[in-house]
Design an enzyme around this catalytic site. Sequence first.
Site, PDB file in Angstrom:
ATOM      1  N   ASN A  72      59.017 -61.314 -28.177  1.00  0.00           N
ATOM      2  CA  ASN A  72      59.741 -61.511 -26.913  1.00  0.00           C
ATOM      3  C   ASN A  72      60.090 -62.987 -26.750  1.00  0.00           C
ATOM      4  O   ASN A  72      59.815 -63.801 -27.639  1.00  0.00           O
ATOM      5  CB  ASN A  72      58.909 -60.995 -25.731  1.00  0.00           C
ATOM      6  CG  ASN A  72      57.586 -61.721 -25.632  1.00  0.00           C
ATOM      7  OD1 ASN A  72      57.539 -62.923 -25.419  1.00  0.00           O
ATOM      8  ND2 ASN A  72      56.491 -60.988 -25.820  1.00  0.00           N
TER       9      ASN A  72
ATOM     10  N   LYS B 275      60.384 -55.622 -47.870  1.00  0.00           N
ATOM     11  CA  LYS B 275      61.512 -55.814 -46.949  1.00  0.00           C
ATOM     12  C   LYS B 275      62.361 -54.541 -46.913  1.00  0.00           C
ATOM     13  O   LYS B 275      62.761 -54.036 -47.977  1.00  0.00           O
ATOM     14  CB  LYS B 275      62.342 -57.013 -47.415  1.00  0.00           C
ATOM     15  CG  LYS B 275      63.459 -57.332 -46.474  1.00  0.00           C
ATOM     16  CD  LYS B 275      64.282 -58.512 -46.942  1.00  0.00           C
ATOM     17  CE  LYS B 275      65.530 -58.605 -46.083  1.00  0.00           C
ATOM     18  NZ  LYS B 275      66.552 -59.454 -46.662  1.00  0.00           N
TER      19      LYS B 275
ATOM     20  N   PHE C 125      49.233 -62.977 -15.281  1.00  0.00           N
ATOM     21  CA  PHE C 125      50.628 -63.282 -14.978  1.00  0.00           C
ATOM     22  C   PHE C 125      51.399 -61.963 -15.007  1.00  0.00           C
ATOM     23  O   PHE C 125      50.975 -61.014 -15.657  1.00  0.00           O
ATOM     24  CB  PHE C 125      51.223 -64.220 -16.049  1.00  0.00           C
ATOM     25  CG  PHE C 125      51.132 -65.675 -15.699  1.00  0.00           C
ATOM     26  CD1 PHE C 125      49.911 -66.325 -15.712  1.00  0.00           C
ATOM     27  CD2 PHE C 125      52.271 -66.400 -15.361  1.00  0.00           C
ATOM     28  CE1 PHE C 125      49.820 -67.674 -15.399  1.00  0.00           C
ATOM     29  CE2 PHE C 125      52.200 -67.746 -15.048  1.00  0.00           C
ATOM     30  CZ  PHE C 125      50.974 -68.387 -15.067  1.00  0.00           C
TER      31      PHE C 125
HETATM   32  O1  PMT Z   1      56.092 -68.870 -22.253  1.00  0.00           O
HETATM   33  P1  PMT Z   1      57.200 -69.310 -21.313  1.00  0.00           P
HETATM   34  O2  PMT Z   1      58.552 -69.328 -21.995  1.00  0.00           O
HETATM   35  O3  PMT Z   1      56.890 -70.590 -20.615  1.00  0.00           O
HETATM   36  O4  PMT Z   1      57.354 -68.189 -20.172  1.00  0.00           O
HETATM   37  C1  PMT Z   1      56.329 -67.993 -19.269  1.00  0.00           C
HETATM   38  C2  PMT Z   1      56.034 -66.489 -19.089  1.00  0.00           C
HETATM   39  C3  PMT Z   1      57.213 -65.845 -18.383  1.00  0.00           C
HETATM   40  C4  PMT Z   1      55.800 -65.800 -20.429  1.00  0.00           C
HETATM   41  C5  PMT Z   1      54.702 -66.379 -18.265  1.00  0.00           C
HETATM   42  O5  PMT Z   1      54.820 -67.144 -17.146  1.00  0.00           O
HETATM   43  C6  PMT Z   1      54.412 -64.927 -17.918  1.00  0.00           C
HETATM   44  O6  PMT Z   1      54.904 -64.357 -16.975  1.00  0.00           O
HETATM   45  N1  PMT Z   1      53.538 -64.294 -18.742  1.00  0.00           N
HETATM   46  C7  PMT Z   1      53.223 -62.887 -18.640  1.00  0.00           C
HETATM   47  C8  PMT Z   1      54.297 -62.118 -19.341  1.00  0.00           C
HETATM   48  C9  PMT Z   1      53.903 -60.673 -19.463  1.00  0.00           C
HETATM   49  O7  PMT Z   1      53.522 -60.245 -20.525  1.00  0.00           O
HETATM   50  O8  PMT Z   1      53.935 -60.033 -18.343  1.00  0.00           O
HETATM   51  P2  PMT Z   1      53.467 -58.481 -18.213  1.00  0.00           P
HETATM   52  O9  PMT Z   1      53.803 -58.125 -16.838  1.00  0.00           O
HETATM   53  O10 PMT Z   1      54.034 -57.698 -19.342  1.00  0.00           O
HETATM   54  O11 PMT Z   1      51.901 -58.559 -18.432  1.00  0.00           O
HETATM   55  C10 PMT Z   1      51.004 -58.712 -17.344  1.00  0.00           C
HETATM   56  C11 PMT Z   1      49.764 -59.433 -17.797  1.00  0.00           C
HETATM   57  O12 PMT Z   1      49.104 -58.664 -18.823  1.00  0.00           O
HETATM   58  C12 PMT Z   1      49.983 -60.811 -18.368  1.00  0.00           C
HETATM   59  O13 PMT Z   1      48.959 -61.667 -17.906  1.00  0.00           O
HETATM   60  C13 PMT Z   1      49.851 -60.611 -19.878  1.00  0.00           C
HETATM   61  O14 PMT Z   1      49.315 -61.774 -20.515  1.00  0.00           O
HETATM   62  C14 PMT Z   1      48.863 -59.452 -19.948  1.00  0.00           C
HETATM   63  N2  PMT Z   1      49.023 -58.575 -21.123  1.00  0.00           N
HETATM   64  C15 PMT Z   1      50.199 -57.939 -21.395  1.00  0.00           C
HETATM   65  C16 PMT Z   1      50.275 -57.123 -22.492  1.00  0.00           C
HETATM   66  C17 PMT Z   1      49.143 -56.918 -23.302  1.00  0.00           C
HETATM   67  N3  PMT Z   1      49.198 -56.132 -24.382  1.00  0.00           N
HETATM   68  N4  PMT Z   1      47.991 -57.550 -23.005  1.00  0.00           N
HETATM   69  C18 PMT Z   1      47.919 -58.364 -21.919  1.00  0.00           C
HETATM   70  O15 PMT Z   1      46.864 -58.926 -21.650  1.00  0.00           O
END
Ligand code: PMT
Length: 397
Positions: A207, A286, A322
């Site tokens: 991503n 590949k 986040f």
């Molecule tokens: O890296 P930058 O370019 O500075 O951008 C910042 C950001 C947008 C990436 C950051 O600020 C942000 O929002 N990160 C969370 C992105 C995300 O994965 O959001 P989500 O809503 O899909 O996930 C929610 C939470 O679960 C997040 O804390 C994520 O770290 C966590 N997660 C998600 C998927 C996974 N398999 N395991 C996780 O722990």
Amino acid sequence: MQKTVVLGITGGIAAYKSAEVVSRLTKAGVDVHCVMTEGAQAFVGPVTFQALSGNPVICGMFDGPQHWGVDHIYLAQHADCVVIAPATANVIAKAAQGMADDMLTSILLATTAPVLIAPAMNDQMYAHPATQANIACLRERGVRIIGPGSGRLACGTSGTGRMSEPAEIVEHILLQLSDARDLAGKKVLVTAGPTREAIDPVRYVSNRSSGKMGYALARAAAMRGAEVILVSGPTALENPIGVTTLRVETTEEMLQAVQQHFADADVIIKAAAPADYTVQAPSEEKIKKKESGEHLQLDLVTTPDILKWLGEHKINQFLVGFAAETNDAVANAREKYRSKKLDCLVLNDVTKQGAGFEVDTNVVTLVDDTGELALPCMPKDEVAMRILDYVAERTAK
Ligand code: PMT
């Protein structure tokens, strides 16, 4: 309160890079006073440093006082930090011996402020046992040595002896100057960046996360005195100074690194954007390009949810997640906050101008039991500081 740095510049070609150190420091609001040795003046003129710092440059011991009283004592006493960049083998040797035969070495003897030294010299001079012994002696006295790096040297050879880059030197100085130590004694685990899930040896699912938000948090936590572990997916960013950085590739690897370090963490901040899907059966070779119009089908399966695992296993850790949302942002954020058992959720509505992936700014809302706190668009470094203000307040004993 404005901080004062005395920057000693000695005779090496890297002296030209010190101009950028001064420029970056003054932009950060630091009052910089430059002291140049005779050797330094053979490489760069004092006017450059005077223009960049806005202060008179001290070149000789007997130039006449530029400050109130005796210059070397005035500067030694008023400095919050004394830095020598570049530092030649000669000035390092003099400092180790406690000599004071010019303005810079006199300041070094007279100051009680922290001293940072960025060596720059030919690789053989740096490797010489005398130089190494002098550096070891200074380290033992509490002097912080920055670098040197490796690469092409001014003498045409390659090796260790290049002065560290100005950005790195400035980061060390700002870390030294920071006095918001409200996270001292705390262990903070931060995740940052994307993860990559292989399709074949050359392609992957990932991503747009750059890691900027997570790295800003790690840097800020270190500046505030925390011991910081940063678990980072693949990014183009340098490891932050003063932070233990662990690089991982996949969501599974990120989970393992987090599991290894979560037990003794006080605060965990999950700013990473781990890939939610991995390829069920990545190809070892590949995959050949299909003919135009043909489809390539990939079976994707979900990756482990690291944050959910943390929510289920946390004991006393303060857990910050986040969320990157594009619609029904607050409602979705609240649902994540509740279902993942978080102490706080930082919501990015990534449809907003200046928010989310890749950009240098962010627009976030902190969501917790007490409500929502919406912050304006700010540089990610400042967003990180505001998030840590919140964390420091909530975790204060
Ligand atoms: O890296 P930058 O370019 O500075 O951008 C910042 C950001 C947008 C990436 C950051 O600020 C942000 O929002 N990160 C969370 C992105 C995300 O994965 O959001 P989500 O809503 O899909 O996930 C929610 C939470 O679960 C997040 O804390 C994520 O770290 C966590 N997660 C998600 C998927 C996974 N398999 N395991 C996780 O722990």
